[in-house]
Write a protein that holds these residues in place. Structure first.
Motif, PDB file in Angstrom:
ATOM      1  N   UNK A   1      17.771  -1.942  -7.956  1.00 39.80           N
ATOM      2  CA  UNK A   1      17.572  -3.364  -8.202  1.00 39.80           C
ATOM      3  C   UNK A   1      17.524  -4.072  -6.853  1.00 39.80           C
ATOM      4  N   UNK A   2      16.459  -4.838  -6.632  1.00 39.43           N
ATOM      5  CA  UNK A   2      16.277  -5.549  -5.373  1.00 39.43           C
ATOM      6  C   UNK A   2      16.387  -7.041  -5.628  1.00 39.43           C
ATOM      7  N   UNK A   3      17.360  -7.687  -4.982  1.00 42.79           N
ATOM      8  CA  UNK A   3      17.655  -9.087  -5.222  1.00 42.79           C
ATOM      9  C   UNK A   3      16.668 -10.047  -4.588  1.00 42.79           C
ATOM     10  N   UNK A   4      16.811 -11.318  -4.945  1.00 48.82           N
ATOM     11  CA  UNK A   4      15.936 -12.396  -4.519  1.00 48.82           C
ATOM     12  C   UNK A   4      15.719 -12.397  -3.002  1.00 48.82           C
ATOM     13  N   UNK A   5      14.464 -12.445  -2.607  1.00 48.18           N
ATOM     14  CA  UNK A   5      14.042 -12.511  -1.200  1.00 48.18           C
ATOM     15  C   UNK A   5      14.491 -11.308  -0.383  1.00 48.18           C
ATOM     16  N   UNK A   6      14.800 -10.187  -1.026  1.00 48.48           N
ATOM     17  CA  UNK A   6      15.098  -8.992  -0.238  1.00 48.48           C
ATOM     18  C   UNK A   6      13.794  -8.394   0.292  1.00 48.48           C
ATOM     19  N   UNK A   7      13.918  -7.622   1.348  1.00 51.04           N
ATOM     20  CA  UNK A   7      12.733  -7.083   2.028  1.00 51.04           C
ATOM     21  C   UNK A   7      13.051  -5.685   2.537  1.00 51.04           C
ATOM     22  N   UNK A   8      12.144  -4.759   2.264  1.00 48.50           N
ATOM     23  CA  UNK A   8      12.280  -3.396   2.780  1.00 48.50           C
ATOM     24  C   UNK A   8      11.190  -3.162   3.809  1.00 48.50           C
ATOM     25  N   UNK A   9      11.608  -2.830   5.020  1.00 51.22           N
ATOM     26  CA  UNK A   9      10.652  -2.588   6.089  1.00 51.22           C
ATOM     27  C   UNK A   9       9.804  -1.351   5.835  1.00 51.22           C
ATOM     28  N   UNK A  10       8.740  -1.219   6.598  1.00 55.13           N
ATOM     29  CA  UNK A  10       7.793  -0.130   6.417  1.00 55.13           C
ATOM     30  C   UNK A  10       8.491   1.224   6.441  1.00 55.13           C
ATOM     31  N   UNK A  11       8.193   2.032   5.436  1.00 53.85           N
ATOM     32  CA  UNK A  11       8.723   3.388   5.387  1.00 53.85           C
ATOM     33  C   UNK A  11      10.138   3.517   4.890  1.00 53.85           C
TER      34      UNK A  11
ATOM     35  N   UNK B   1      13.145   3.687   2.190  1.00 52.88           N
ATOM     36  CA  UNK B   1      13.132   4.206   0.827  1.00 52.88           C
ATOM     37  C   UNK B   1      14.539   4.198   0.232  1.00 52.88           C
ATOM     38  N   UNK B   2      14.570   4.271  -1.094  1.00 51.68           N
ATOM     39  CA  UNK B   2      15.816   4.539  -1.799  1.00 51.68           C
ATOM     40  C   UNK B   2      15.795   5.993  -2.244  1.00 51.68           C
ATOM     41  N   UNK B   3      16.808   6.738  -1.873  1.00 47.62           N
ATOM     42  CA  UNK B   3      16.980   8.113  -2.351  1.00 47.62           C
ATOM     43  C   UNK B   3      17.843   8.034  -3.605  1.00 47.62           C
ATOM     44  N   UNK B   4      17.330   8.536  -4.731  1.00 45.19           N
ATOM     45  CA  UNK B   4      18.002   8.245  -5.997  1.00 45.19           C
ATOM     46  C   UNK B   4      18.677   9.433  -6.665  1.00 45.19           C
TER      47      UNK B   4
ATOM     48  N   UNK C   1       0.830  -1.198   0.000  1.00 43.31           N
ATOM     49  CA  UNK C   1       0.000   0.000   0.000  1.00 43.31           C
ATOM     50  C   UNK C   1       0.869   1.254   0.000  1.00 43.31           C
ATOM     51  N   UNK C   2       0.549   2.160  -0.915  1.00 45.78           N
ATOM     52  CA  UNK C   2       1.247   3.447  -1.054  1.00 45.78           C
ATOM     53  C   UNK C   2       2.722   3.300  -1.405  1.00 45.78           C
ATOM     54  N   UNK C   3       3.117   2.139  -1.889  1.00 50.26           N
ATOM     55  CA  UNK C   3       4.485   1.952  -2.359  1.00 50.26           C
ATOM     56  C   UNK C   3       4.616   2.459  -3.786  1.00 50.26           C
ATOM     57  N   UNK C   4       5.725   3.128  -4.076  1.00 52.82           N
ATOM     58  CA  UNK C   4       5.973   3.699  -5.406  1.00 52.82           C
ATOM     59  C   UNK C   4       7.225   3.065  -6.001  1.00 52.82           C
ATOM     60  N   UNK C   5       7.105   2.601  -7.242  1.00 53.91           N
ATOM     61  CA  UNK C   5       8.222   2.011  -7.970  1.00 53.91           C
ATOM     62  C   UNK C   5       8.463   2.783  -9.249  1.00 53.91           C
ATOM     63  N   UNK C   6       9.745   2.957  -9.603  1.00 55.06           N
ATOM     64  CA  UNK C   6      10.095   3.660 -10.836  1.00 55.06           C
ATOM     65  C   UNK C   6      11.466   3.204 -11.310  1.00 55.06           C
ATOM     66  N   UNK C   7      11.521   2.688 -12.531  1.00 58.48           N
ATOM     67  CA  UNK C   7      12.774   2.250 -13.141  1.00 58.48           C
ATOM     68  C   UNK C   7      13.534   1.281 -12.234  1.00 58.48           C
TER      69      UNK C   7
ATOM     70  N   UNK D   1       8.161  -5.259  -0.754  1.00 64.36           N
ATOM     71  CA  UNK D   1       8.204  -3.823  -0.449  1.00 64.36           C
ATOM     72  C   UNK D   1       6.774  -3.461  -0.040  1.00 64.36           C
ATOM     73  N   UNK D   2       6.386  -3.827   1.185  1.00 62.97           N
ATOM     74  CA  UNK D   2       4.968  -3.948   1.517  1.00 62.97           C
ATOM     75  C   UNK D   2       4.273  -2.729   2.108  1.00 62.97           C
ATOM     76  N   UNK D   3       5.028  -1.720   2.576  1.00 68.34           N
ATOM     77  CA  UNK D   3       4.356  -0.620   3.275  1.00 68.34           C
ATOM     78  C   UNK D   3       5.087   0.709   3.052  1.00 68.34           C
ATOM     79  N   UNK D   4       4.483   1.619   2.307  1.00 68.20           N
ATOM     80  CA  UNK D   4       4.969   3.006   2.232  1.00 68.20           C
ATOM     81  C   UNK D   4       6.432   3.106   1.810  1.00 68.20           C
ATOM     82  N   UNK D   5       6.801   2.351   0.813  1.00 70.42           N
ATOM     83  CA  UNK D   5       8.189   2.375   0.330  1.00 70.42           C
ATOM     84  C   UNK D   5       8.295   3.157  -0.975  1.00 70.42           C
ATOM     85  N   UNK D   6       9.421   3.851  -1.157  1.00 64.88           N
ATOM     86  CA  UNK D   6       9.766   4.404  -2.471  1.00 64.88           C
ATOM     87  C   UNK D   6      11.021   3.687  -2.956  1.00 64.88           C
ATOM     88  N   UNK D   7      10.929   3.104  -4.161  1.00 61.67           N
ATOM     89  CA  UNK D   7      12.068   2.411  -4.759  1.00 61.67           C
ATOM     90  C   UNK D   7      12.227   2.932  -6.178  1.00 61.67           C
ATOM     91  N   UNK D   8      13.285   3.688  -6.398  1.00 56.84           N
ATOM     92  CA  UNK D   8      13.528   4.261  -7.715  1.00 56.84           C
ATOM     93  C   UNK D   8      14.948   4.020  -8.178  1.00 56.84           C
TER      94      UNK D   8
END
Length: 247
Positions: free
Chosen positions: A150-160, A162-165, A125-131, A140-147
């Motif tokens: 590249x996220x590898x196999x079985x990686x996990x980003x906790x709530x909130x 983000x990647x600053x790009x 929910x409310x997660x944003x993906x770009x490129x 990437x299950x809760x309020x994540x920004x990933x721009x």
């Protein structure tokens, strides 16, 4: 004094003689299992994962046209979603995008295009993906920004988390770090570069991965961390002055 663990990447089993050997720690070969992504044919021809970032859009467009129509629906022009996916009605998915089998796209997700999502993933929910390239079984299950990442196999980003790009001064991104007791600095030539997460990386809640971050496989990032540069594999990042080997 900064406590950096001795890197446990596979390349250390070889004799370290050159800076090229040291930089091997941040290569695609050391970070990713290429059988866990539809982007394997793209990545296997490159050395560093960030070299794929300018190529993602065209790769997704070309791959999408080859997908089995019995398995994938082209729900809008250049947006291909596997028939087994669960996509909530309030999610927004722009082209070009491919979403693999068994993936769930939750309410309010914003997929901006140039996105390849693997199998059995959670785009929250409310997660944003770009490129981005998202390997299989990534969450990437809760309020994540990933721009531009590249996220590898079985990686996990906790709530909130983000990647600053983009750097605040808008200069080109370098990948910096230490391996085998020696520092390295790799110019990428890119203005937009988020983070490269190796397989089985865990990022704690509300962490910020600054431009040029590369995290080795099987590493953990403490919650509310500010991460920049290279984090060795099989390590725990507590803060920039306290990175310890997993026991």
């Amino acid at each position: 004094m900064t406590h950096i663990i001795e890197d446990k990447c596979r390349f250390q089993k070889r004799r370290i003689e050159t800076m090229e050997d040291i930089q091997t720690s941040v290569t695609i070969k050391e970070l990713y299992s290429l059988d866990q992504t539809m982007a394997g044919s793209l990545l296997e021809g490159l050395t560093y994962p960030w070299e794929a970032l300018p190529l993602i859009k065209d790769f997704v467009l070309n791959l999408g046209k080859t997908l089995d129509k019995n398995e994938y629906n082209e729900v809008s022009e250049n947006v291909w979603i596997h028939k087994s996916c669960k996509v909530y009605g309030t999610a927004t998915i722009l082209a070009p995008t491919i979403i693999g089998a068994g993936t769930e796209v939750r309410p309010g997700a914003f997929i901006r295009g140039s996105v390849l999502v693997g199998e059995n993933c959670v785009i929250g929910n409310s997660t944003e993906l770009k490129n981005v390239i998202i390997f299989n079984n990534v969450q990437v299950p809760h309020y994540n920004y990933v721009g531009d990442s590249i996220l590898g196999f079985k990686s996990h980003m906790g709530a909130g988390s983000i990647t600053s790009n983009v750097k605040s001064d808008k200069t080109l991104v370098h990948v910096k770090g230490m391996a085998c007791g020696k520092t390295f600095d790799i110019p990428t030539g890119l203005k937009k570069f988020g983070a490269m997460l190796g397989d089985n990386v865990e990022v704690g809640c509300n962490s910020v991965l600054n431009p040029g971050t590369v995290i080795g496989p099987f590493s953990n990032i403490y919650p509310v961390s500010r991460v920049r540069g290279y984090v060795p594999s099989h390590s725990i990042f507590k803060d920039k002055d306290n990175i310890v080997a997993k026991q």
